[in-house]
Design a protein around this motif. Structure first.
Motif, short mmCIF file in Angstrom:
data_model
loop_
_atom_site.label_atom_id
_atom_site.label_comp_id
_atom_site.label_asym_id
_atom_site.label_seq_id
_atom_site.Cartn_x
_atom_site.Cartn_y
_atom_site.Cartn_z
N ALA A 1 0.82 -1.21 0.00
CA ALA A 1 0.00 0.00 0.00
C ALA A 1 0.86 1.27 0.00
O ALA A 1 1.94 1.31 0.59
CB ALA A 1 -0.91 0.00 1.23
N LYS A 2 0.35 2.28 -0.69
CA LYS A 2 1.08 3.56 -0.78
C LYS A 2 0.09 4.70 -0.55
O LYS A 2 -1.05 4.63 -1.01
CB LYS A 2 1.72 3.66 -2.16
N TYR A 3 0.56 5.75 0.11
CA TYR A 3 -0.31 6.88 0.44
C TYR A 3 -0.80 7.56 -0.84
O TYR A 3 -0.06 7.72 -1.81
CB TYR A 3 0.45 7.90 1.30
N ASP A 4 -2.07 7.97 -0.80
CA ASP A 4 -2.68 8.63 -1.95
C ASP A 4 -3.26 9.96 -1.49
O ASP A 4 -4.19 9.99 -0.69
CB ASP A 4 -3.78 7.71 -2.51
N GLU A 5 -2.68 11.03 -1.98
CA GLU A 5 -3.09 12.37 -1.51
C GLU A 5 -4.55 12.68 -1.79
O GLU A 5 -5.26 13.22 -0.95
CB GLU A 5 -2.22 13.43 -2.19
N GLU A 6 -4.96 12.31 -2.99
CA GLU A 6 -6.30 12.65 -3.44
C GLU A 6 -7.38 12.14 -2.48
O GLU A 6 -8.32 12.87 -2.15
CB GLU A 6 -6.51 12.03 -4.82
N THR A 7 -7.22 10.91 -2.05
CA THR A 7 -8.23 10.32 -1.17
C THR A 7 -7.82 10.41 0.30
O THR A 7 -8.59 10.03 1.18
CB THR A 7 -8.46 8.84 -1.51
N ASN A 8 -6.59 10.88 0.55
CA ASN A 8 -6.04 10.89 1.90
C ASN A 8 -6.16 9.50 2.52
O ASN A 8 -6.54 9.33 3.68
CB ASN A 8 -6.75 11.94 2.78
N GLY A 9 -5.87 8.50 1.69
CA GLY A 9 -5.89 7.11 2.16
C GLY A 9 -4.72 6.37 1.53
O GLY A 9 -3.72 7.01 1.15
N TRP A 10 -4.84 5.06 1.41
CA TRP A 10 -3.75 4.27 0.83
C TRP A 10 -4.30 3.42 -0.29
O TRP A 10 -5.35 2.79 -0.15
CB TRP A 10 -3.11 3.38 1.90
N LYS A 11 -3.56 3.39 -1.39
CA LYS A 11 -3.97 2.59 -2.55
C LYS A 11 -3.14 1.30 -2.62
O LYS A 11 -1.98 1.28 -2.18
CB LYS A 11 -3.77 3.38 -3.84
#
Lengths: 211, 252
Positions: free
Chosen positions: B131-141
């Protein structure tokens, strides 16, 4: 000679390798005459209770195990193999077990008495606490063993509990025995030194009876 | 009480452990069995072997490695890497592994998790999530193919889904923290661990013993995996455990 019951649901390899490390002769079989000729029997098992009982019935190994148990020779159930020794299980409905020991198998609750959630399966190393004397515990001190299970033997069978582990306040019967019937809920073959010693004590019990 | 598990991870290519391993006392630092024994003696609770072989021959060799490890060791171990079918799982589990870990194959075909759990039991099936941080969703993809491909899939949602499919455990790697040695990704680990009721093994970022304490207490992990800090002898499983004991984290 120890017979390992091959009914299609066992961790046969790891149990047999553990016996090899202990230099204990064994064979793996699904043939009634061979298994009945063993000095001791190990009933392994991973997977679901219902499937396992189904297989024991269709292969007629259920009768073999019951006949063996009656002979008075030592029988050890490991993990699911231990649960099968009891009267019934509530895993996927109600399924009758071998009923060699009193008690039923239930799902480990996902919440403790205060309502705190905790994880099921009970997976990992937990402290084995000795509850009473048994040949299986001879010369051993309390220590950690490796568990992987979601169901456990519920109380109502206190007199057969030799050792137990505490999981979020639930007492998990971990070593059980009555007469020649033994069970271990954890995996002795995966439980380091203490696991190997417990298994060795069972094999000693088998040898003593033969000599 | 259940103890927190320390899990060293070994990368295996064509039957040999790769990535510099600095156990000078070993006759052969590339032998998976010898290395596994060292970690066992140090008190490792479990081991993970990641098969990075690209060839069919390499995969076959892995089965032999598993047999040797199972013959020598009395602790549980998981094998991951390149497992795409129930047949692959069967080969590895029959050879003596306790669990198999599915990663890309599970994302591509989630039913594989259910098939494995039905056949071998949930306790045998680990799903590895990168998993990697995703700014757009403020979650992890979620990423697949060894972290090379982004999947439009939220890591926490995916964790819940694999639990529902029958996974028995989640091996969660933070790609942001991996290799940095600045500590595990506590926010990610906590988010996943609280979203599921199966055990979570945190991975990526271990640099010292304090990081393990943090991931067990703040991160709510059930187990923690590390590779290089153990391989390069920056610390040992023993050292980490004695620190955790002092900090009243329950370990074996």
């Amino acid at each position: 000679m120890i017979g390992i019951v091959d009914y299609g649901m066992g961790n046969l390899f790891s149990v047999s390798k553990a016996l090899e490390r202990l230099n204990v002769p064994y064979f793996i079989s699904d043939i009634q005459e061979e298994l009945l000729s063993a000095d001791g029997l190990i009933l392994p098992g991973v997977g679901a209770f219902k499937d396992a009982m189904g297989l024991l019935e269709t292969t007629h190994l259920k009768e073999t195990i019951l006949t063996f148990a009656e002979s008075g020779k030592p029988l050890l159930g490991i993990c699911l193999g231990m649960q099968l020794l009891f009267e019934e299980s509530k895993e996927n409905g109600t399924t009758k077990g071998l009923a060699l020991l009193p008690g039923e198998v239930l799902r480990i609750p996902k919440e403790d008495r205060e309502g705190n959630a905790y994880k099921v399966p009970h997976m990992g190393w937990n402290l084995l606490r000795y509850q009473k004397n048994s040949t299986l515990l001879e010369g051993l001190t309390e220590g950690y063993v490796y568990f992987v299970h979601s169901y456990y033997v519920h109380e109502g069978s206190k007199d057969v509990i030799v050792a137990s582990a505490d999981y979020a306040g639930v007492e998990i019967p971990a070593v059980v025995s009555r007469d020649n019937i033994y069970g271990m809920q954890f995996h002795p073959e995966k439980s380091g030194e203490l696991g190997m010693q417990l298994l060795e004590n069972f094999t000693k019990r088998v040898k003593e009876r033969v000599s | 009480m259940l103890t927190k598990r320390i899990v060293p991870c070994l990368d295996v290519n064509d039957g040999r452990v790769v990535k510099g391993i600095q156990f000078v006392e070993l006759r052969d630092a590339g032998d998976p069995v010898e290395l596994a024994k060292v970690y066992d003696e140090q008190g490792a609770d479990e081991l993970v072997f990641l098969d990075i072989s690209a060839s069919h021959e390499g995969r076959k060799t892995m089965v032999e490695v598993v047999q040797h490890v199972a013959a020598e060791l009395a602790i549980p171990f998981t094998v991951g890497g390149g497992i795409n079918s129930v047949e692959d799982m069967k080969a590895i589990l029959r050879a003596g592994a306790d669990k198999v870990s599915l990663n890309t194959a599970a994302v591509l075909r989630p039913e594989l998790v259910r098939e494995g759990a039905d056949y071998f039991g949930s306790q045998c099936i680990v799903v590895a999530i990168d998993a990697k941080y995703d700014e757009e969703t403020n979650g992890w993809k979620v990423y697949t193919h060894g972290g090379r491909k982004l999947k439009d899939l939220d890591a926490v949602e995916w964790a819940k889904e694999v639990e529902a499919l029958g996974a028995g455990e989640i091996l969660l790697t933070s790609m942001d923290s991996d290799g940095e040695k600045k500590g595990f990704n506590l926010a990610l680990t906590k988010a996943v661990s609280e979203a599921v009721t199966i055990p979570v093994i945190a991975s990526g970022g271990a640099g010292n013993a304090v990081h393990f304490k943090d991931v067990f207490t703040e991160g709510k992990a059930d187990a923690a995996l590390a590779a290089s800090i153990f391989h390069y002898k920056e610390t040992s499983v023993e050292e980490v455990k004695s620190y955790l004991r002092k900090e009243e984290v329950h370990v074996r």
